[in-house]
Design an enzyme around this catalytic site. Structure first.
Site, PDB file in Angstrom:
ATOM      1  N   CYS A 213       0.860  -1.181   0.000  1.00  0.00           N
ATOM      2  CA  CYS A 213       0.000   0.000   0.000  1.00  0.00           C
ATOM      3  C   CYS A 213       0.899   1.234   0.000  1.00  0.00           C
ATOM      4  O   CYS A 213       2.070   1.153  -0.408  1.00  0.00           O
ATOM      5  CB  CYS A 213      -0.980  -0.011   1.175  1.00  0.00           C
ATOM      6  SG  CYS A 213      -0.223   0.040   2.817  1.00  0.00           S
TER       7      CYS A 213
ATOM      8  N   ASN B  52       2.244   1.518   4.409  1.00  0.00           N
ATOM      9  CA  ASN B  52       2.567   0.229   5.062  1.00  0.00           C
ATOM     10  C   ASN B  52       2.263   0.252   6.564  1.00  0.00           C
ATOM     11  O   ASN B  52       2.935  -0.415   7.343  1.00  0.00           O
ATOM     12  CB  ASN B  52       4.033  -0.170   4.799  1.00  0.00           C
ATOM     13  CG  ASN B  52       4.374  -1.622   5.127  1.00  0.00           C
ATOM     14  OD1 ASN B  52       5.504  -1.916   5.486  1.00  0.00           O
ATOM     15  ND2 ASN B  52       3.433  -2.535   5.019  1.00  0.00           N
TER      16      ASN B  52
ATOM     17  N   CYS C 212      -1.475   0.707   7.394  1.00  0.00           N
ATOM     18  CA  CYS C 212      -2.912   0.376   7.494  1.00  0.00           C
ATOM     19  C   CYS C 212      -3.266  -0.834   6.623  1.00  0.00           C
ATOM     20  O   CYS C 212      -3.400  -1.949   7.117  1.00  0.00           O
ATOM     21  CB  CYS C 212      -3.776   1.585   7.099  1.00  0.00           C
ATOM     22  SG  CYS C 212      -3.580   3.014   8.191  1.00  0.00           S
ATOM     23  N   ARG C 213      -3.435  -0.615   5.321  1.00  0.00           N
ATOM     24  CA  ARG C 213      -4.016  -1.668   4.473  1.00  0.00           C
ATOM     25  C   ARG C 213      -3.104  -2.870   4.269  1.00  0.00           C
ATOM     26  O   ARG C 213      -3.538  -4.014   4.439  1.00  0.00           O
ATOM     27  CB  ARG C 213      -4.420  -1.077   3.113  1.00  0.00           C
ATOM     28  CG  ARG C 213      -5.570  -0.093   3.206  1.00  0.00           C
ATOM     29  CD  ARG C 213      -5.701   0.735   1.957  1.00  0.00           C
ATOM     30  NE  ARG C 213      -4.550   1.614   1.772  1.00  0.00           N
ATOM     31  CZ  ARG C 213      -4.318   2.358   0.710  1.00  0.00           C
ATOM     32  NH1 ARG C 213      -5.165   2.309  -0.312  1.00  0.00           N
ATOM     33  NH2 ARG C 213      -3.271   3.144   0.651  1.00  0.00           N
ATOM     34  N   SER C 214      -1.840  -2.628   3.891  1.00  0.00           N
ATOM     35  CA  SER C 214      -1.012  -3.812   3.567  1.00  0.00           C
ATOM     36  C   SER C 214      -0.632  -4.640   4.793  1.00  0.00           C
ATOM     37  O   SER C 214      -0.626  -5.874   4.703  1.00  0.00           O
ATOM     38  CB  SER C 214       0.204  -3.447   2.703  1.00  0.00           C
ATOM     39  OG  SER C 214       1.074  -2.557   3.356  1.00  0.00           O
TER      40      SER C 214
ATOM     41  N   ASP D 100      -8.338   3.910   1.126  1.00  0.00           N
ATOM     42  CA  ASP D 100      -7.376   4.305   2.165  1.00  0.00           C
ATOM     43  C   ASP D 100      -8.154   4.833   3.374  1.00  0.00           C
ATOM     44  O   ASP D 100      -8.860   5.836   3.277  1.00  0.00           O
ATOM     45  CB  ASP D 100      -6.478   5.403   1.573  1.00  0.00           C
ATOM     46  CG  ASP D 100      -5.382   5.819   2.527  1.00  0.00           C
ATOM     47  OD1 ASP D 100      -5.441   5.445   3.714  1.00  0.00           O
ATOM     48  OD2 ASP D 100      -4.469   6.531   2.076  1.00  0.00           O
TER      49      ASP D 100
HETATM   50  P1  4NP Z   1      -1.828   2.834   4.143  1.00  0.00           P
HETATM   51  O1  4NP Z   1      -2.506   4.171   4.739  1.00  0.00           O
HETATM   52  O2  4NP Z   1      -1.269   3.205   2.790  1.00  0.00           O
HETATM   53  O3  4NP Z   1      -2.991   1.901   4.040  1.00  0.00           O
HETATM   54  O4  4NP Z   1      -0.759   2.418   5.140  1.00  0.00           O
HETATM   55  C1  4NP Z   1      -1.836   5.392   4.853  1.00  0.00           C
HETATM   56  C2  4NP Z   1      -1.014   5.614   5.923  1.00  0.00           C
HETATM   57  C3  4NP Z   1      -0.382   6.834   6.056  1.00  0.00           C
HETATM   58  C4  4NP Z   1      -0.582   7.826   5.115  1.00  0.00           C
HETATM   59  C5  4NP Z   1      -1.409   7.589   4.023  1.00  0.00           C
HETATM   60  C6  4NP Z   1      -2.043   6.364   3.895  1.00  0.00           C
HETATM   61  N1  4NP Z   1       0.055   9.097   5.264  1.00  0.00           N
HETATM   62  O5  4NP Z   1      -0.219   9.984   4.438  1.00  0.00           O
HETATM   63  O6  4NP Z   1       0.840   9.284   6.214  1.00  0.00           O
END
Ligand code: 4NP
Length: 172
Positions: free
Chosen positions: A13, A16, A18-20, A137
């Site tokens: 993702c 790294n 939340c989703r992945s 997201d």
């Molecule tokens: P992820 O979510 O891609 O599912 O881990 C996010 C985590 C942090 C951010 C964006 C998306 N950020 O902008 O910090």
């Protein structure tokens, strides 16, 4: 180098956190429950460097824990070497997908990259990248977004494992 005799699955993702890691932990949970952990090496990575070294987001972890899934991961960034270490690289959204493909080294590498929700039985779409939905997201949204993401993880990880077990001769 790939680990010999195991199938490498990498979830990707943006951050790294939340989703992945949710996909990694959910897929590992299902694999362990079926006593198949010897068949796989499973990991996750982010296309961005913002959160390197951090554990999974507390909201992501909390939702998974309520469903009996423990998330343990230290965020890292996707690298070119991941193409040779994993058989299947599963991206959460179109942006991650484009970013991963933008650092591909060979045409063969690109064939290992698919969107995770190509395996989502509720959408049951495979093939064209633009037709496969994103895992939304949840980071900037409310708690319901995290529950929704975990629902996607549960059903899609189960379907992914079934697909791998019936197609694993296609894994190089
Ligand atoms: P992820 O979510 O891609 O599912 O881990 C996010 C985590 C942090 C951010 C964006 C998306 N950020 O902008 O910090």
């Amino acid at each position: 180098m790939k680990e010999i005799n195991t199938i490498g699955i990498l979830f990707v993702c943006l951050g790294n956190i939340c989703r992945s890691p949710a996909a990694e932990g959910t897929f590992r949970h299902i694999v362990n429950a079926k006593k198949l952990s010897h068949l796989f090496h499973i990991d996750s990575a982010g296309t961005a460097a913002y959160h390197i070294g951090e554990g999974p987001n507390s909201r992501t972890r909390g939702v998974a824990e309520k469903r009996g899934i423990r998330l343990e991961h230290s965020a890292r960034q996707f690298t070119r070497e991941d193409f040779s270490r994993f058989d299947l690289i599963l991206t959460m959204d179109d942006l991650n997908h484009r970013d991963v493909l933008s650092i591909k080294s060979t045409v063969e590498d690109a064939k290992r990259v698919m969107k995770f929700r190509a395996f989502d039985p509720d959408t049951a779409i495979s093939g064209h990248i633009p037709d496969v939905p994103d895992v939304p997201d949840p980071y900037f949204g409310g708690p319901e977004g995290f529950e929704h993401v975990q629902d996607i993880m549960d059903r899609t990880s189960a379907a992914l494992l079934e697909w791998i077990l019936s197609n694993n001769s296609r894994m190089g």
